[in-house]
Design a protein around this motif. Structure first.
Motif, PDB file in Angstrom:
ATOM      1  N   GLY A 211       0.813  -1.207   0.000  1.00 21.51           N
ATOM      2  CA  GLY A 211       0.000   0.000   0.000  1.00 21.51           C
ATOM      3  C   GLY A 211       0.849   1.261   0.000  1.00 21.51           C
ATOM      4  O   GLY A 211       0.538   2.239  -0.691  1.00 21.51           O
ATOM      5  N   VAL A 212       1.956   1.234   0.757  1.00 23.95           N
ATOM      6  CA  VAL A 212       2.844   2.391   0.809  1.00 23.95           C
ATOM      7  C   VAL A 212       3.426   2.670  -0.568  1.00 23.95           C
ATOM      8  O   VAL A 212       3.419   3.812  -1.057  1.00 23.95           O
ATOM      9  N   LEU A 213       3.923   1.634  -1.231  1.00 25.59           N
ATOM     10  CA  LEU A 213       4.550   1.813  -2.532  1.00 25.59           C
ATOM     11  C   LEU A 213       3.543   2.191  -3.607  1.00 25.59           C
ATOM     12  O   LEU A 213       3.857   2.986  -4.493  1.00 25.59           O
ATOM     13  N   SER A 214       2.345   1.628  -3.558  1.00 26.83           N
ATOM     14  CA  SER A 214       1.350   1.969  -4.570  1.00 26.83           C
ATOM     15  C   SER A 214       0.980   3.444  -4.496  1.00 26.83           C
ATOM     16  O   SER A 214       0.822   4.114  -5.529  1.00 26.83           O
ATOM     17  N   ARG A 215       0.874   3.981  -3.290  1.00 32.67           N
ATOM     18  CA  ARG A 215       0.572   5.401  -3.139  1.00 32.67           C
ATOM     19  C   ARG A 215       1.749   6.257  -3.602  1.00 32.67           C
ATOM     20  O   ARG A 215       1.573   7.294  -4.257  1.00 32.67           O
ATOM     21  N   LEU A 216       2.953   5.835  -3.257  1.00 36.08           N
ATOM     22  CA  LEU A 216       4.145   6.574  -3.670  1.00 36.08           C
ATOM     23  C   LEU A 216       4.271   6.595  -5.185  1.00 36.08           C
ATOM     24  O   LEU A 216       4.487   7.650  -5.799  1.00 36.08           O
ATOM     25  N   LEU A 220       4.238   9.783  -7.796  1.00 40.04           N
ATOM     26  CA  LEU A 220       5.335  10.107  -8.696  1.00 40.04           C
ATOM     27  C   LEU A 220       4.900  10.085 -10.151  1.00 40.04           C
ATOM     28  O   LEU A 220       5.394  10.876 -10.961  1.00 40.04           O
ATOM     29  N   ASP A 221       3.992   9.195 -10.501  1.00 42.35           N
ATOM     30  CA  ASP A 221       3.491   9.134 -11.870  1.00 42.35           C
ATOM     31  C   ASP A 221       2.828  10.444 -12.276  1.00 42.35           C
ATOM     32  O   ASP A 221       2.802  10.800 -13.454  1.00 42.35           O
ATOM     33  N   THR A 222       2.284  11.153 -11.314  1.00 41.62           N
ATOM     34  CA  THR A 222       1.560  12.392 -11.592  1.00 41.62           C
ATOM     35  C   THR A 222       2.417  13.633 -11.400  1.00 41.62           C
ATOM     36  O   THR A 222       2.281  14.607 -12.144  1.00 41.62           O
ATOM     37  N   GLU A 259      13.397   5.877  -8.734  1.00 45.82           N
ATOM     38  CA  GLU A 259      12.008   5.888  -9.188  1.00 45.82           C
ATOM     39  C   GLU A 259      11.663   7.210  -9.860  1.00 45.82           C
ATOM     40  O   GLU A 259      10.969   7.250 -10.887  1.00 45.82           O
ATOM     41  N   LEU A 260      12.148   8.304  -9.288  1.00 47.87           N
ATOM     42  CA  LEU A 260      11.859   9.615  -9.851  1.00 47.87           C
ATOM     43  C   LEU A 260      12.559   9.797 -11.196  1.00 47.87           C
ATOM     44  O   LEU A 260      11.956  10.273 -12.164  1.00 47.87           O
TER      45      LEU A 260
END
Length: 338
Positions: A211-216, A220-222, A259-260
């Motif tokens: 859940g933490v990673l999906s929100r992160l 970042l995708d946005t 990731e960024l």
């Protein structure tokens, strides 16, 4: 240890339901007492119909077989609730978990609510719902489920996966036959095994960091185009902490910077294909890089992830950098969403 078994029947009335249970059954007081002890309040009933609850309690687990109409309820958890998880599986009808609490939710038919102390609101969304409810000690959950910090959505659960367990729990909660001893008093161990298996089915493949990673990643995708993003600023926006995010990324074999940069490199590559007239400065601004040199370094580092002709990725990246330097500067043409 012998289980405690009770059977409560009641009739929900739609009039004047403001947080209490109205019943015309002789067992109304017993049912109301049970709900009070479990810190469960009935907030609203939007449809009439019978309610029936069959219960069985053991040291590590508790079970209920329930039929209810359309109803909204709140589980008022306390610090003690940090030691318990809850599972709901509907055989008939649907329900929804209203509260955004750490949980694994399978469509509108199953949910595993991990330990915590935040209130949990649940609504049944059908006129007649039949479900099982299991309260299980946190110590019986896997470490991944115990560490779950966010809500995780899964597809609808196939009832075939849990049918044997559902049948066991329904039989377990049936009133015992008359006699000096409950013939099912020795079922604590298999009942515990069933509850643990059910938790495992609902939580299969779920990582505590998911859940933490999906929100992160969604953030970042946005927002990758914001040149001022830092791990700390993103953690604040997500209501988390830098340590929590970094720990989750480390366990996933990644970092915030990686990731960024990957997202920014993909944006540059997409723009160079759709807008070949853009110069490096234009691309830098659109993708969120602080400088063109930082963009060039990222392009070389992540060139392998950029699709292109069969020549060497590094060579392709170097050629592209040289080409962008020769293009006219048109930064003024940048627009939001370009």
């Amino acid at each position: 240890m012998s289980p405690s078994r009770r059977r409560y029947r009641g009739q929900f009335l739609s009039e004047h339901m403001t947080g209490s249970l109205t019943s015309v059954s002789a067992h109304a007081f017993a049912l109301r007492s049970y709900l009070g002890a479990a810190r469960i309040s009935i907030d609203a009933v939007t449809g009439g119909g019978a309610a029936e609850v069959h219960l069985a309690h053991f040291a590590q687990t508790s079970f209920a077989f329930v039929t209810v109409p359309r109803v909204a309820l709140t589980w008022h958890r306390t610090q003690d609730s940090r030691g318990r998880a809850a599972i709901l599986v509907a055989r008939r009808g649907e329900f929804r978990l209203v509260s955004d609490v750490p949980a694994v939710v399978h469509g509108a038919s199953a949910a595993l609510i991990t330990p915590g102390d935040a209130p949990v609101q649940i609504e049944t969304t059908s006129d007649e719902v039949e479900l099982i409810y299991v309260s299980i000690a946190a110590s019986l959950l896997s470490s991944e489920l115990g560490a779950l910090a966010e809500r995780v959505e899964r597809g609808p659960l196939s009832f075939r996966q849990v049918a044997p367990i559902y049948g066991f729990i329904r039989a377990l909660t049936e009133p015992a036959s008359a006699g000096p001893e409950d013939p099912r008093a020795e079922l604590a161990t298999p009942a515990e095994a069933m509850a643990t298996s059910l938790a495992g089915i609902l939580g299969h493949g779920v990582s505590g960091d998911e859940g933490v990673l999906s929100r992160l990643f969604a953030f970042l995708d946005t927002h990758y185009g914001d040149a001022g993003l830092t791990l700390g600023s993103v953690a604040t926006r997500l209501g988390s902490s830098p340590r929590t995010l970094q720990a989750a990324l480390t366990r996933a074999g990644s970092t915030f910077t990686e990731e960024l940069r990957r997202r920014r490199v993909r944006r540059v590559d997409s723009l160079r294909r759709s807008r070949p007239e853009l110069r490096a400065e234009d691309l830098r601004i659109a993708a969120g890089f602080r400088s063109t040199s930082a963009m060039y370094r990222a392009l070389r580092t992540y060139a392998e992830s950029i699709p292109g002709p069969g020549d060497g990725s590094a060579a392709r990246s170097d050629r592209y950098i040289a080409e962008t330097e020769e293009k006219p500067h048109i930064a003024a043409m940048l627009v939001s969403g370009m």
